[in-house]
Design a protein around this motif. Structure first.
Motif, mmCIF file in Angstrom:
data_model
loop_
_atom_site.group_PDB
_atom_site.id
_atom_site.type_symbol
_atom_site.label_atom_id
_atom_site.label_comp_id
_atom_site.label_asym_id
_atom_site.label_seq_id
_atom_site.Cartn_x
_atom_site.Cartn_y
_atom_site.Cartn_z
ATOM 1 N N MET A 1 45.479 31.804 37.404
ATOM 2 C CA MET A 1 45.164 32.461 38.696
ATOM 3 C C MET A 1 46.348 32.044 39.670
ATOM 4 O O MET A 1 46.689 30.897 39.834
ATOM 5 C CB MET A 1 43.904 32.265 38.994
ATOM 6 C CG MET A 1 43.342 33.198 40.270
ATOM 7 S SD MET A 1 41.808 32.792 40.678
ATOM 8 C CE MET A 1 41.466 33.988 41.920
ATOM 9 N N THR A 2 46.823 33.145 40.353
ATOM 10 C CA THR A 2 47.898 32.938 41.364
ATOM 11 C C THR A 2 47.329 32.290 42.831
ATOM 12 O O THR A 2 45.990 32.514 42.821
ATOM 13 C CB THR A 2 48.703 34.147 41.655
ATOM 14 O OG1 THR A 2 47.585 35.089 42.383
ATOM 15 C CG2 THR A 2 49.165 34.938 40.594
ATOM 16 N N LEU A 3 48.169 31.521 43.411
ATOM 17 C CA LEU A 3 47.757 30.776 44.496
ATOM 18 C C LEU A 3 47.186 31.879 45.705
ATOM 19 O O LEU A 3 46.167 31.977 46.467
ATOM 20 C CB LEU A 3 48.948 30.160 45.321
ATOM 21 C CG LEU A 3 48.465 29.476 46.851
ATOM 22 C CD1 LEU A 3 47.364 28.481 46.535
ATOM 23 C CD2 LEU A 3 49.838 28.656 46.999
ATOM 24 N N ARG A 4 47.909 33.402 45.504
ATOM 25 C CA ARG A 4 47.634 34.146 46.501
ATOM 26 C C ARG A 4 45.946 34.712 46.241
ATOM 27 O O ARG A 4 45.241 35.015 46.987
ATOM 28 C CB ARG A 4 48.421 35.359 46.539
ATOM 29 C CG ARG A 4 48.348 36.492 47.349
ATOM 30 C CD ARG A 4 49.500 37.530 47.355
ATOM 31 N NE ARG A 4 49.349 38.433 48.282
ATOM 32 C CZ ARG A 4 50.435 39.506 48.355
ATOM 33 N NH1 ARG A 4 51.315 39.505 47.505
ATOM 34 N NH2 ARG A 4 50.230 40.376 49.343
ATOM 35 N N ASP B 1 30.226 44.434 38.137
ATOM 36 C CA ASP B 1 31.662 44.367 37.336
ATOM 37 C C ASP B 1 32.610 43.602 38.563
ATOM 38 O O ASP B 1 33.932 43.648 38.056
ATOM 39 C CB ASP B 1 32.144 45.537 36.893
ATOM 40 C CG ASP B 1 32.491 46.644 37.826
ATOM 41 O OD1 ASP B 1 32.082 46.571 38.956
ATOM 42 O OD2 ASP B 1 32.930 47.737 37.600
ATOM 43 N N ASN B 2 32.151 42.854 39.470
ATOM 44 C CA ASN B 2 32.869 42.104 40.244
ATOM 45 C C ASN B 2 33.867 42.772 40.967
ATOM 46 O O ASN B 2 35.180 42.389 41.032
ATOM 47 C CB ASN B 2 33.394 40.883 39.558
ATOM 48 C CG ASN B 2 32.542 40.002 39.120
ATOM 49 O OD1 ASN B 2 31.434 39.681 40.156
ATOM 50 N ND2 ASN B 2 32.547 39.132 38.118
ATOM 51 N N VAL C 1 39.607 40.261 42.563
ATOM 52 C CA VAL C 1 40.316 39.128 42.463
ATOM 53 C C VAL C 1 40.330 38.811 40.796
ATOM 54 O O VAL C 1 39.297 38.986 40.322
ATOM 55 C CB VAL C 1 39.609 38.039 43.035
ATOM 56 C CG1 VAL C 1 40.436 36.862 42.899
ATOM 57 C CG2 VAL C 1 39.637 38.274 44.473
ATOM 58 N N VAL C 2 41.543 38.620 40.251
ATOM 59 C CA VAL C 2 41.626 38.628 38.872
ATOM 60 C C VAL C 2 42.292 37.484 38.297
ATOM 61 O O VAL C 2 43.009 36.929 39.189
ATOM 62 C CB VAL C 2 42.539 39.947 38.355
ATOM 63 C CG1 VAL C 2 41.864 41.361 38.486
ATOM 64 C CG2 VAL C 2 43.957 39.859 38.588
ATOM 65 N N LEU D 1 37.350 38.426 38.798
ATOM 66 C CA LEU D 1 36.522 36.931 39.041
ATOM 67 C C LEU D 1 35.440 37.426 40.227
ATOM 68 O O LEU D 1 35.563 38.156 41.071
ATOM 69 C CB LEU D 1 37.387 36.112 39.635
ATOM 70 C CG LEU D 1 38.455 35.639 38.355
ATOM 71 C CD1 LEU D 1 39.489 34.790 39.097
ATOM 72 C CD2 LEU D 1 37.702 35.123 37.187
ATOM 73 N N GLY D 2 34.444 36.876 39.998
ATOM 74 C CA GLY D 2 33.071 36.969 41.161
ATOM 75 C C GLY D 2 33.238 35.841 42.153
ATOM 76 O O GLY D 2 34.414 35.098 42.216
#
Length: 415
Positions: free
Chosen positions: A1-4, A31-32, A400-401, A408-409
């Protein structure tokens, strides 16, 4: 996962704190996907200039732009007329056609709106240059954008001419300056906007639609060289409408009231150009322009000109909270401070508030990107959570992925 993504996930983790008057039952879907707490808005089928000028008759004699250094100013009616005169001359004298790209390089000046609307009214597309660019940086952008004409504040013309040499291009230059003789082989901006003999009927040949590109700002994000972002009229108008909802900071302009927005953030950047200049002009707000951040002129603009709406970046908040030059009087008239471009440290926000002694001061923080036109999220005016970037604007959904593009939740971290 990226910092952003991690930062955005943290900022969105308190999304359920939206006041009940605007809150969905739950803004995180099953589904978040993060939903906006606001009702969707209807985006008008208008170009940027049509959108801004649609209420001109409500405030024609109100000041539209005022220089905080030189005190020169223009009313809304004056900017409208001058921009149309400029547009007609761009078509007649420079053969500007629908979709031609015109470059603008200048620090913040009250003529910036006239230039912008002149380009748009002529059917052109504006690309904004950072006035601190070197000749090679100017060269790169003018080649990538295929610039047909440059409008430049005179101080930056030598750099522009060197860029032309490197690019082996012979591009006309319009010079913005009133108190100096013109440089060689440039045309006077002032003569073009004060031309009372130009036939405005030439503007009938302009054909631009909401789906056409209006502005190409350059943005590098966090890595790489600056990249041109093609923003359509609809992109920009949609973002204007999204800002007229529960996050609105300005008060409606009336005969007896007009808010003043401080324009210290650079207008070549979409934060300054879109959120401050274009959107606030659509509401009849007075723009107080400053060429750059200097403590004396910055504080004078707050104290003497009594700005109500102020847009800042975190280092400016730190200055207001710690500089011995700042007194409660400087912030006495400020009703709203919006912070963006980087996360706002809570300690800096609290220091500024304690320094102000203004119990009515509202501090909001937003998240955005040039590609989004630019505003994506904003805190509500009645919130005091300075760590949050707020809630999605109307018509916006967020995800957010992780590295596999899986949603992601709240508070979830990719392993």
């Amino acid at each position: 996962m990226t910092l952003r993504a991690l930062r955005l996930n943290k900022l969105l983790s308190n999304i359920n704190n939206v006041p009940s008057v605007v809150r969905f039952k739950h803004v995180w879907s099953s589904d978040n996907v993060v939903k906006s707490p606001f009702e969707d808005v209807v985006v008008p089928e208008l170009t940027v200039d049509e959108y801004v000028w649609r209420n001109l008759e409500k405030w024609p004699t109100k000041t539209a732009a005022f220089c905080g250094v030189t005190n020169r100013s223009y009313t809304y009616e004056e900017i409208y007329k001058q921009s149309r005169t400029l547009a007609a001359n761009l078509i007649k004298k420079f053969k500007v056609q629908n979709g031609d790209v015109i470059g603008v390089i200048s620090h913040n000046i009250p003529e910036y709106p006239t230039i912008t609307f002149g380009i748009l009214a002529a059917g052109g597309v504006m690309t904004t240059f950072n006035p601190l660019y070197t000749e090679h940086e100017v060269q790169r952008q003018l080649e990538l954008s295929d610039v047909k004409l440059m409008i430049a504040y005179e101080d930056y013309i030598p750099v522009v001419k060197e860029a032309f040499k490197h690019a082996k291009k012979n591009i006309p230059i319009i010079s913005i300056r009133k108190d100096k003789p013109l440089l060689e082989n440039v045309t006077s901006f002032q003569e073009l906007v004060e031309d009372n003999h130009i036939d405005l009927s030439i503007l009938k040949q302009v054909n631009r639609t909401p789906s056409d590109i209006a502005i190409i700002p350059y943005s590098s994000g966090t890595t790489g060289l600056p990249k041109g972002v093609e923003l359509t009229n609809r992109n920009l108008v949609a973002n204007f409408e999204q800002q007229n909802t529960g996050i609105r900071q300005y008060r409606y302009t009336k005969e007896t009231h007009q808010d003043t927005a401080l324009v210290i953030l650079p207008l070549f950047h979409l934060y300054g150009l879109g959120i401050i200049m274009l959107h606030k002009m659509s509401a009849g707000v007075k723009l107080l322009t400053l060429p750059k951040f200097q403590p004396d002129t910055f504080l004078n603009s707050l104290k003497v000109h009594r700005s109500n709406i102020v847009y800042l970046v975190p280092p400016m908040v730190l200055f207001l909270g710690t500089s011995p030059q700042v007194t409660p009087e400087h912030l006495a008239s400020v009703r709203s401070i919006t912070v963006g471009a980087a996360p706002l440290p809570v300690a800096d926000a609290e220091k500024m508030i304690s320094r102000s002694q203004n119990s009515n001061l509202i501090i909001t923080q937003g998240y955005g990107m040039t590609e989004a036109g630019p505003l994506v999220t904003m805190t509500l005016p009645d919130r005091t959570n300075y760590e949050s970037a707020g809630y999605p604007l109307p018509n916006i959904k967020l995800r957010v992925v992780d590295d596999n593009m899986k949603n992601l939740g709240p508070c979830q971290v990719s392993l």
